[in-house]
Design an enzyme around this catalytic site. Structure first.
Site, PDB file in Angstrom:
ATOM      1  N   GLU A  65      45.565 -26.082  72.241  1.00  0.00           N
ATOM      2  CA  GLU A  65      45.454 -24.978  71.318  1.00  0.00           C
ATOM      3  C   GLU A  65      44.084 -25.322  70.743  1.00  0.00           C
ATOM      4  O   GLU A  65      43.218 -24.550  70.271  1.00  0.00           O
ATOM      5  CB  GLU A  65      46.444 -24.751  70.636  1.00  0.00           C
ATOM      6  CG  GLU A  65      46.461 -23.528  69.602  1.00  0.00           C
ATOM      7  CD  GLU A  65      47.697 -23.203  68.825  1.00  0.00           C
ATOM      8  OE1 GLU A  65      48.925 -23.240  69.628  1.00  0.00           O
ATOM      9  OE2 GLU A  65      47.798 -23.252  67.762  1.00  0.00           O
ATOM     10  N   ASP A  66      43.717 -26.595  70.502  1.00  0.00           N
ATOM     11  CA  ASP A  66      43.026 -27.038  69.251  1.00  0.00           C
ATOM     12  C   ASP A  66      41.937 -28.037  69.692  1.00  0.00           C
ATOM     13  O   ASP A  66      40.941 -28.493  68.979  1.00  0.00           O
ATOM     14  CB  ASP A  66      43.472 -27.694  68.015  1.00  0.00           C
ATOM     15  CG  ASP A  66      44.689 -26.623  67.366  1.00  0.00           C
ATOM     16  OD1 ASP A  66      44.266 -25.671  67.405  1.00  0.00           O
ATOM     17  OD2 ASP A  66      45.586 -27.096  66.705  1.00  0.00           O
TER      18      ASP A  66
HETATM   19  N1  LIG Z   1      51.117 -27.021  56.474  1.00  0.00           N
HETATM   20  C1  LIG Z   1      50.061 -27.356  56.847  1.00  0.00           C
HETATM   21  N2  LIG Z   1      49.607 -26.967  58.054  1.00  0.00           N
HETATM   22  C2  LIG Z   1      48.228 -27.485  58.402  1.00  0.00           C
HETATM   23  C3  LIG Z   1      47.710 -28.475  57.606  1.00  0.00           C
HETATM   24  N3  LIG Z   1      46.443 -28.613  58.321  1.00  0.00           N
HETATM   25  C4  LIG Z   1      46.544 -27.691  59.233  1.00  0.00           C
HETATM   26  N4  LIG Z   1      47.622 -27.204  59.483  1.00  0.00           N
HETATM   27  C5  LIG Z   1      47.964 -26.176  60.514  1.00  0.00           C
HETATM   28  O1  LIG Z   1      47.914 -24.798  59.999  1.00  0.00           O
HETATM   29  C6  LIG Z   1      48.602 -23.990  60.749  1.00  0.00           C
HETATM   30  C7  LIG Z   1      49.162 -22.854  60.046  1.00  0.00           C
HETATM   31  O2  LIG Z   1      48.084 -22.356  59.460  1.00  0.00           O
HETATM   32  P1  LIG Z   1      47.849 -20.627  59.606  1.00  0.00           P
HETATM   33  O3  LIG Z   1      46.549 -20.268  58.703  1.00  0.00           O
HETATM   34  O4  LIG Z   1      49.010 -19.984  59.530  1.00  0.00           O
HETATM   35  O5  LIG Z   1      47.582 -20.605  61.187  1.00  0.00           O
HETATM   36  P2  LIG Z   1      46.006 -20.858  61.828  1.00  0.00           P
HETATM   37  O6  LIG Z   1      45.570 -22.279  61.228  1.00  0.00           O
HETATM   38  O7  LIG Z   1      46.446 -20.787  63.497  1.00  0.00           O
HETATM   39  O8  LIG Z   1      45.207 -19.791  61.312  1.00  0.00           O
HETATM   40  C8  LIG Z   1      49.545 -24.902  61.568  1.00  0.00           C
HETATM   41  O9  LIG Z   1      49.171 -24.838  62.927  1.00  0.00           O
HETATM   42  P3  LIG Z   1      50.064 -24.541  63.979  1.00  0.00           P
HETATM   43  O10 LIG Z   1      50.400 -25.991  64.508  1.00  0.00           O
HETATM   44  O11 LIG Z   1      49.204 -24.100  65.246  1.00  0.00           O
HETATM   45  O12 LIG Z   1      51.556 -24.157  63.676  1.00  0.00           O
HETATM   46  P4  LIG Z   1      52.095 -22.710  63.693  1.00  0.00           P
HETATM   47  O13 LIG Z   1      50.957 -21.755  62.949  1.00  0.00           O
HETATM   48  O14 LIG Z   1      52.144 -22.220  65.116  1.00  0.00           O
HETATM   49  O15 LIG Z   1      53.078 -23.193  62.781  1.00  0.00           O
HETATM   50  C9  LIG Z   1      49.550 -26.174  60.867  1.00  0.00           C
HETATM   51  O16 LIG Z   1      49.724 -27.267  61.893  1.00  0.00           O
HETATM   52  C10 LIG Z   1      48.026 -28.984  56.467  1.00  0.00           C
HETATM   53  O17 LIG Z   1      47.597 -29.736  55.786  1.00  0.00           O
HETATM   54  N5  LIG Z   1      49.243 -28.405  56.018  1.00  0.00           N
END
Ligand SMILES: Nc1nc2c(ncn2[C@@H]2O[C@H](COP(=O)(O)OP(=O)(O)O)[C@@H](OP(=O)(O)OP(=O)(O)O)[C@H]2O)c(=O)[nH]1
Length: 179
Positions: A65-66
């Site tokens: 994904e990233d």
């Molecule tokens: N809580 C938190 N999240 C952070 C931080 N840094 C990066 N993230 C990531 O940001 C995502 C959630 O932010 P969103 O704005 O909802 O999603 P987006 O990044 O995909 O736009 C999560 O990704 P993801 O792994 O794709 O998860 P999900 O959206 O599928 O749950 C999380 O892992 C941080 O400091 N705190």
């Protein structure tokens, strides 16, 4: 050193190389790799999961994904099961964000047990992280919206791992959200 230790070190090293230039969204700019390591640790330390392929998928869950990693690369390097679990938990970044979020809710109940475990631990880590500190630029409303959306995903994973689900339920309850 036994072979599963070697495999896990290879996997964490691969993930660390792939995420090497990325940071979390917190003010300290925590290295991104802390997240996949933390997700794998929740599964092993808190969830008692010993399925090595689930732990590997947890370590690798954000590489496709990233980063520039492909599912084919994971399949060649770590085998078809690990690649398939990562595929199941990978959002299609070409879709608009709201659609991606909707699809996570829709797809969660249809995932394999292995992918469901990774999803549970991923959400538990992110929700705890939100309680620890607010990502840069996020309002309190956005944090609450993430909790509400997270609860919809987790609802579709009921029965996967009761002990981890209880921990999630407690976090939702603190925010007034019923699972
Ligand atoms: N809580 C938190 N999240 C952070 C931080 N840094 C990066 N993230 C990531 O940001 C995502 C959630 O932010 P969103 O704005 O909802 O999603 P987006 O990044 O995909 O736009 C999560 O990704 P993801 O792994 O794709 O998860 P999900 O959206 O599928 O749950 C999380 O892992 C941080 O400091 N705190």
């Amino acid at each position: 050193m036994n072979s599963s230790t070697t495999v896990l070190l290879e996997t964490v090293n691969f993930a660390a190389e792939k995420h090497r230039s990325q940071r979390r969204k917190d003010v300290e700019g925590t290295p991104y790799i802390n997240h996949p390591i933390g997700v794998a640790r929740i599964l092993s330390h808190e969830g008692g999961i010993v399925d090595i392929e689930v732990l590997q998928a947890a370590l690798l869950h954000d590489t496709v994904e990233d980063t520039d990693t492909s599912i084919a690369e994971l399949e060649i390097t770590f085998g078809p099961t690990v690649a398939r679990i990562v595929q199941e938990v990978t959002d299609d970044k070409t879709l608009p964000k709201q659609e991606r979020k909707r699809l996570q809710v829709e797809h969660a109940p249809h995932c394999s047990q292995q992918a469901k475990l990774v999803k549970l631990a991923d959400k538990l880590y992110n929700l705890r992280d939100l309680n620890r500190c607010t990502p840069t630029g996020w309002t309190a409303e956005r944090v609450q919206e993430y909790f509400v959306w997270g609860s919809l995903v987790i609802r579709g994973l009921k029965g996967t791992h009761p002990a981890i689900e209880e921990k999630l339920e407690a976090l939702f309850k603190q925010r007034g959200i019923q699972l």
